[in-house]
Every structure is written in structure tokens, then in C-alpha cells.
Design a protein around this motif. Structure first.
Motif, mmCIF file in Angstrom:
data_model
loop_
_atom_site.group_PDB
_atom_site.id
_atom_site.type_symbol
_atom_site.label_atom_id
_atom_site.label_comp_id
_atom_site.label_asym_id
_atom_site.label_seq_id
_atom_site.Cartn_x
_atom_site.Cartn_y
_atom_site.Cartn_z
ATOM 1 N N SER A 52 0.813 -1.249 -0.149
ATOM 2 C CA SER A 52 -0.104 0.058 -0.152
ATOM 3 C C SER A 52 0.970 1.099 -0.114
ATOM 4 O O SER A 52 0.555 2.041 -0.838
ATOM 5 N N TRP A 72 -5.566 7.093 -8.865
ATOM 6 C CA TRP A 72 -6.137 6.003 -8.742
ATOM 7 C C TRP A 72 -5.221 4.855 -8.177
ATOM 8 O O TRP A 72 -5.459 4.379 -7.001
ATOM 9 N N GLY A 75 -4.979 6.371 -4.564
ATOM 10 C CA GLY A 75 -6.426 5.565 -3.839
ATOM 11 C C GLY A 75 -6.383 4.501 -3.361
ATOM 12 O O GLY A 75 -6.864 3.966 -2.148
ATOM 13 N N ILE A 76 -5.903 3.461 -4.188
ATOM 14 C CA ILE A 76 -5.787 1.994 -4.062
ATOM 15 C C ILE A 76 -4.999 1.779 -2.617
ATOM 16 O O ILE A 76 -5.293 0.888 -1.888
ATOM 17 N N ALA A 78 -4.278 3.835 -0.429
ATOM 18 C CA ALA A 78 -4.784 4.708 0.868
ATOM 19 C C ALA A 78 -5.973 3.601 1.433
ATOM 20 O O ALA A 78 -6.050 3.395 2.555
ATOM 21 N N VAL A 79 -6.644 3.125 0.322
ATOM 22 C CA VAL A 79 -7.834 2.296 1.065
ATOM 23 C C VAL A 79 -7.071 0.909 1.469
ATOM 24 O O VAL A 79 -7.569 0.600 2.547
ATOM 25 N N LEU A 80 -6.102 0.511 0.758
ATOM 26 C CA LEU A 80 -5.432 -0.723 1.640
ATOM 27 C C LEU A 80 -5.031 -0.670 2.834
ATOM 28 O O LEU A 80 -4.948 -1.342 3.846
ATOM 29 N N ALA A 82 -5.996 1.822 4.926
ATOM 30 C CA ALA A 82 -7.131 1.990 6.148
ATOM 31 C C ALA A 82 -7.613 0.683 6.289
ATOM 32 O O ALA A 82 -7.912 0.656 7.311
ATOM 33 N N LEU A 83 -7.697 -0.329 5.484
ATOM 34 C CA LEU A 83 -8.112 -1.574 5.734
ATOM 35 C C LEU A 83 -7.300 -2.304 6.826
ATOM 36 O O LEU A 83 -7.678 -2.852 7.649
ATOM 37 N N ALA A 104 -4.470 7.266 8.214
ATOM 38 C CA ALA A 104 -5.023 6.582 7.153
ATOM 39 C C ALA A 104 -6.225 7.576 6.754
ATOM 40 O O ALA A 104 -6.349 7.714 5.450
ATOM 41 N N LEU A 108 -6.823 9.390 2.907
ATOM 42 C CA LEU A 108 -7.954 9.240 2.150
ATOM 43 C C LEU A 108 -8.430 10.687 1.781
ATOM 44 O O LEU A 108 -9.075 10.762 0.743
ATOM 45 N N PHE A 111 -6.322 11.571 -1.307
ATOM 46 C CA PHE A 111 -7.199 10.884 -2.403
ATOM 47 C C PHE A 111 -8.173 11.698 -2.894
ATOM 48 O O PHE A 111 -8.603 11.906 -4.108
#
Length: 120
Positions: A52, A72, A75-76, A78-80, A82-83, A104, A108, A111
Motif C-alpha cells: 500500500s 487512482w 487511492g488504491i 490509501a484504501v489498502l 485504511a483496511l 489513514a 484518504l 485521495f
């Protein structure tokens, strides 16, 4: 355009710092005789954080260069990130994930800046 470049620079700096915070403990454990695959996959948090943060650095650099796809990729990543933070929050001590819990949402938001501020 300037806002996207500034957001990209901040995103690269934060992701680079979190990448360093991921690599340092892995290298320390390897110096004590541990195996690299053990450190990456047990638990898999380290591997996902490496992926990530690398995606965020690459996406931020592309956004600074005003190239397509950078937002993008960031963003991918950042989402990973955050997960992984959410998974760590459910299982680990808060001292292990407090930095991630602060950063996190910030990543986001960066993003969101990439998505909603248009390139020229």
C-alpha cells in the motif's frame, strides 16, 4: 494543478515515512536471525503495508508529474492502508496502530483532493 502537486508531495512524504516505519522493524527482526518470508507473512500486515505505501508513493509521484492514473494508484494504496489499520485495530494493542489510525483518514482526504480537483 498546484493543489494536486502539493497534495502529491505531502502524500509521498507521508507514505514514505510509513514505508520506513514498516521496513525498520522487518530489518531489525531479520538481523536477529528471522526469515524474511516469516516477517512478511506472519501476520501479513507487513506485506500489505509495503504494497500500500509503495502504491501511494508511485501514485503521488505520478500526480506530481500530472500524469494519468496517479490519483487512482494513490487511492488504491490509501484504501489498502485504511483496511490494514482497521484490521490491526480489531486485533492488536493500540500502541501498534495509533499512527496508522491518524494517518489513514488523512491519506484518504489526499485521495479525495486528487479525485475532486481537476487537472488542467
Amino acid at each position: 494543478m498546484l493543489i494536486r502537486r502539493m497534495a502529491g508531495a505531502v502524500g509521498v512524504a507521508v507514505a514514505g515515512w510509513m514505508l520506513w516505519q514498516t521496513i525498520t522493524p522487518i530489518m531489525r527482526q531479520i538481523s536477529f536471525g528471522s526469515d524474511l518470508m516469516t516477517e512478511l507473512l506472519n501476520p501479513p500486515v507487513s506485506l500489505i503495508r509495503l504494497i500500500s505505501t509503495s502504491l501511494m508513493i508511485l501514485g503521488g509521484l505520478l500526480a506530481i508529474g500530472a500524469l494519468r492514473g496517479g490519483a487512482w494508484l494513490f487511492g488504491i494504496g490509501a484504501v489498502l492502508f485504511a483496511l490494514v489499520t482497521a484490521l490491526m485495530a480489531t486485533t492488536a494493542d493500540y500502541t501498534l496502530w495509533s499512527d496508522e489510525a491518524i494517518l489513514a483518514p488523512f491519506l484518504l482526504v489526499i485521495f479525495g483532493v486528487f479525485v475532486f480537483v481537476h487537472r488542467k
